[in-house]
Design a protein around this motif. Structure first.
Motif, PDB file in Angstrom:
ATOM      1  N   ASN A  79      48.405  51.096  22.132  1.00  0.00           N
ATOM      2  CA  ASN A  79      47.751  49.908  22.686  1.00  0.00           C
ATOM      3  C   ASN A  79      46.262  49.973  22.373  1.00  0.00           C
ATOM      4  OD1 ASN A  79      50.054  48.621  24.355  1.00  0.00           O
ATOM      5  ND2 ASN A  79      50.100  50.773  24.947  1.00  0.00           N
ATOM      6  N   LEU A  80      45.950  49.877  21.089  1.00  0.00           N
ATOM      7  CA  LEU A  80      44.576  50.098  20.634  1.00  0.00           C
ATOM      8  C   LEU A  80      43.633  48.957  21.010  1.00  0.00           C
ATOM      9  CD1 LEU A  80      43.283  52.478  19.128  1.00  0.00           C
ATOM     10  CD2 LEU A  80      43.520  51.162  17.006  1.00  0.00           C
ATOM     11  N   THR A  81      44.200  47.832  21.445  1.00  0.00           N
ATOM     12  CA  THR A  81      43.346  46.723  21.899  1.00  0.00           C
ATOM     13  C   THR A  81      42.849  46.936  23.329  1.00  0.00           C
ATOM     14  OG1 THR A  81      45.278  45.490  22.687  1.00  0.00           O
ATOM     15  CG2 THR A  81      44.542  45.052  20.428  1.00  0.00           C
ATOM     16  N   SER A  82      43.354  47.960  24.000  1.00  0.00           N
ATOM     17  CA  SER A  82      42.970  48.237  25.385  1.00  0.00           C
ATOM     18  C   SER A  82      41.457  48.410  25.516  1.00  0.00           C
ATOM     19  CB  SER A  82      43.672  49.501  25.891  1.00  0.00           C
ATOM     20  OG  SER A  82      43.130  49.924  27.130  1.00  0.00           O
ATOM     21  N   ALA A  83      40.906  47.880  26.605  1.00  0.00           N
ATOM     22  CA  ALA A  83      39.478  48.023  26.874  1.00  0.00           C
ATOM     23  C   ALA A  83      39.070  49.487  27.022  1.00  0.00           C
ATOM     24  CB  ALA A  83      39.112  47.247  28.139  1.00  0.00           C
ATOM     25  N   GLY A  97      46.698  64.741  12.032  1.00  0.00           N
ATOM     26  CA  GLY A  97      47.875  64.506  11.203  1.00  0.00           C
ATOM     27  C   GLY A  97      48.599  63.197  11.443  1.00  0.00           C
ATOM     28  N   VAL A  98      47.996  62.290  12.217  1.00  0.00           N
ATOM     29  CA  VAL A  98      48.588  60.963  12.416  1.00  0.00           C
ATOM     30  C   VAL A  98      48.122  60.083  11.255  1.00  0.00           C
ATOM     31  CG1 VAL A  98      48.827  58.977  13.935  1.00  0.00           C
ATOM     32  CG2 VAL A  98      48.573  61.262  14.911  1.00  0.00           C
ATOM     33  N   THR A  99      49.018  59.785  10.349  1.00  0.00           N
ATOM     34  CA  THR A  99      48.637  59.117   9.102  1.00  0.00           C
ATOM     35  C   THR A  99      48.640  57.595   9.199  1.00  0.00           C
ATOM     36  OG1 THR A  99      50.934  59.314   8.365  1.00  0.00           O
ATOM     37  CG2 THR A  99      49.387  61.019   7.645  1.00  0.00           C
ATOM     38  N   GLN A 100      49.486  57.044  10.079  1.00  0.00           N
ATOM     39  CA  GLN A 100      49.561  55.595  10.257  1.00  0.00           C
ATOM     40  C   GLN A 100      49.869  55.272  11.711  1.00  0.00           C
ATOM     41  OE1 GLN A 100      52.548  54.991   7.115  1.00  0.00           O
ATOM     42  NE2 GLN A 100      51.080  53.731   6.010  1.00  0.00           N
ATOM     43  N   LEU A 101      49.399  54.089  12.160  1.00  0.00           N
ATOM     44  CA  LEU A 101      49.594  53.681  13.549  1.00  0.00           C
ATOM     45  C   LEU A 101      50.012  52.226  13.598  1.00  0.00           C
ATOM     46  CD1 LEU A 101      46.613  55.351  13.269  1.00  0.00           C
ATOM     47  CD2 LEU A 101      46.931  55.452  15.729  1.00  0.00           C
ATOM     48  N   LEU A 102      50.913  51.929  14.525  1.00  0.00           N
ATOM     49  CA  LEU A 102      51.355  50.559  14.768  1.00  0.00           C
ATOM     50  C   LEU A 102      50.750  50.107  16.099  1.00  0.00           C
ATOM     51  CD1 LEU A 102      53.335  48.728  13.136  1.00  0.00           C
ATOM     52  CD2 LEU A 102      55.097  49.348  14.783  1.00  0.00           C
ATOM     53  N   ILE A 103      49.882  49.091  16.032  1.00  0.00           N
ATOM     54  CA  ILE A 103      49.194  48.608  17.228  1.00  0.00           C
ATOM     55  C   ILE A 103      50.071  47.574  17.920  1.00  0.00           C
ATOM     56  CG2 ILE A 103      47.081  47.560  18.120  1.00  0.00           C
ATOM     57  CD1 ILE A 103      45.731  48.371  15.472  1.00  0.00           C
ATOM     58  N   ASP A 106      52.077  55.501  23.061  1.00  0.00           N
ATOM     59  CA  ASP A 106      51.854  54.406  24.009  1.00  0.00           C
ATOM     60  C   ASP A 106      50.456  54.514  24.619  1.00  0.00           C
ATOM     61  OD1 ASP A 106      52.802  51.995  25.075  1.00  0.00           O
ATOM     62  OD2 ASP A 106      53.365  52.919  26.963  1.00  0.00           O
ATOM     63  N   ALA A 107      49.540  55.152  23.879  1.00  0.00           N
ATOM     64  CA  ALA A 107      48.157  55.291  24.347  1.00  0.00           C
ATOM     65  C   ALA A 107      47.569  53.921  24.683  1.00  0.00           C
ATOM     66  CB  ALA A 107      47.322  55.966  23.258  1.00  0.00           C
ATOM     67  N   ARG A 126      43.034  59.331  29.881  1.00  0.00           N
ATOM     68  CA  ARG A 126      43.368  58.416  28.787  1.00  0.00           C
ATOM     69  C   ARG A 126      44.157  59.126  27.693  1.00  0.00           C
ATOM     70  NH1 ARG A 126      38.752  55.941  24.861  1.00  0.00           N
ATOM     71  NH2 ARG A 126      38.881  58.078  24.055  1.00  0.00           N
ATOM     72  N   ASN A 127      45.303  58.601  27.352  1.00  0.00           N
ATOM     73  CA  ASN A 127      46.073  59.138  26.245  1.00  0.00           C
ATOM     74  C   ASN A 127      45.490  58.626  24.929  1.00  0.00           C
ATOM     75  OD1 ASN A 127      48.067  60.556  24.925  1.00  0.00           O
ATOM     76  ND2 ASN A 127      49.697  59.096  25.365  1.00  0.00           N
ATOM     77  N   GLU A 128      45.662  59.415  23.871  1.00  0.00           N
ATOM     78  CA  GLU A 128      45.164  59.048  22.548  1.00  0.00           C
ATOM     79  C   GLU A 128      46.193  59.418  21.493  1.00  0.00           C
ATOM     80  OE1 GLU A 128      41.230  60.389  21.543  1.00  0.00           O
ATOM     81  OE2 GLU A 128      40.580  60.413  23.646  1.00  0.00           O
ATOM     82  N   PRO A 129      46.160  58.754  20.345  1.00  0.00           N
ATOM     83  CA  PRO A 129      47.099  59.090  19.272  1.00  0.00           C
ATOM     84  C   PRO A 129      46.999  60.549  18.815  1.00  0.00           C
ATOM     85  CG  PRO A 129      46.026  56.993  18.822  1.00  0.00           C
ATOM     86  CD  PRO A 129      45.344  57.564  20.020  1.00  0.00           C
ATOM     87  N   LYS A 130      45.853  61.166  19.004  1.00  0.00           N
ATOM     88  CA  LYS A 130      45.696  62.561  18.577  1.00  0.00           C
ATOM     89  C   LYS A 130      46.604  63.516  19.362  1.00  0.00           C
ATOM     90  CE  LYS A 130      41.792  63.846  21.617  1.00  0.00           C
ATOM     91  NZ  LYS A 130      40.359  64.265  21.629  1.00  0.00           N
ATOM     92  N   TYR A 131      47.152  63.043  20.475  1.00  0.00           N
ATOM     93  CA  TYR A 131      48.047  63.882  21.278  1.00  0.00           C
ATOM     94  C   TYR A 131      49.507  63.764  20.855  1.00  0.00           C
ATOM     95  CZ  TYR A 131      44.030  64.308  24.448  1.00  0.00           C
ATOM     96  OH  TYR A 131      42.788  64.560  24.993  1.00  0.00           O
TER      97      TYR A 131
END
Length: 259
Positions: A7-11, A28-34, A204-205, A221-226
């Motif tokens: 949820n990269l649009t999150s404030a 190592g996260v090469t691609q993300l689906l927002i 689901d960050a 806050r969760n992040e894709p790096k986790y």
């Protein structure tokens, strides 16, 4: 690794979104689906993909929480968004009878309409379900062969529900919920029965921060790096290597979302 749900649009990412992406790439996260959860959020998600079109992709849809608020032309707006090559699925759509932020009647109507749209556009469905499994799968059943793929995003159900999804040919998105020894016990058991060719991984960050992170981060806050913590948990449950989890989930995501 591919994080299929962020949820990269999150404030909560407004102050350091670029750094968050940089940190995820370093892990190592090469691609993300927002994830798009409303017409407005889906528009913002697509806009974000333009900054790094080889790395960022998005979905377009209306989450059941917002079913009461859809405009008369919301489907045509989603259709226009879906025509962009960065948009890879219709959703996040589905049913949520846990909170009922929108009436069940409107949730069912808006979900039906988006499922029909995915079939019309021949696009994958990015699905949400909470405390509504039977009604949810009943709506999807006639479309199992009419859409390219269905992804049960942020799956938190039990073994029986997982097997019904797998039997229906769905892909299953596993999040940090699987790292939670309190709430995630049923999911941990269910993952034992999840075929690798149906597995996808996601954070689901900024939600669902893995409880296995050590030392515990100062921020909730969760992040894709986790995402590696999700990989680690799945590998331990299924008694396979982390590399197997990464390779199979990555291949599944690339194939389904045409990445």
């Amino acid at each position: 690794m591919i994080d299929i749900g962020v949820n990269l649009t999150s404030a909560r990412f407004d102050k350091d979104r670029a750094q968050v992406l940089e940190d995820s790439l370093a892990q190592g996260v090469t691609q993300l689906l927002i994830t798009g959860t409303s017409v407005e959020e889906s528009q913002q998600a697509l806009q974000l993909t333009h900054s790094q079109p080889e790395i960022l992709f998005s979905t377009a849809g209306v989450h059941p929480h917002y079913a009461d608020q859809v405009s008369a032309d919301y489907l045509s707006q989603i259709t226009r968004l879906a025509n962009h090559q960065q948009v890879k699925a219709i959703g996040e759509c589905g049913l949520d009878f846990n909170r009922n932020f929108s009436t069940p009647e409107n949730q069912i109507r808006v979900f039906n309409e988006q499922v029909e749209l995915a079939a019309k556009l021949a696009m994958p469905l990015f699905l949400h379900q909470r405390d509504a499994f039977d009604a949810w799968i009943k709506i999807l059943a006639p479309y199992l062969t009419k859409v390219p793929a269905m992804v049960s995003h942020c799956f938190t159900g039990n073994k029986s529900e997982l097997l019904r999804c797998v039997d229906a040919g769905m892909y299953i998105g596993i999040t940090g919920w699987v790292c939670d020894e309190r709430r995630g016990a049923e999911l941990q058991e269910a993952v034992k029965y999840l075929p690798l060719d149906r597995l996808m991984i996601e954070t689901d960050a900024p939600y669902l921060t893995p409880r296995t992170i050590r030392p515990r981060p100062k921020s909730s806050r969760n992040e894709p790096k986790y995402l590696p913590y999700v990989v680690q948990a799945i590998a331990e449950i299924k008694q396979i290597t982390e590399q197997e989890v990464i390779e199979t989930s990555t291949n599944n995501a690339k194939r389904v979302f045409n990445l």
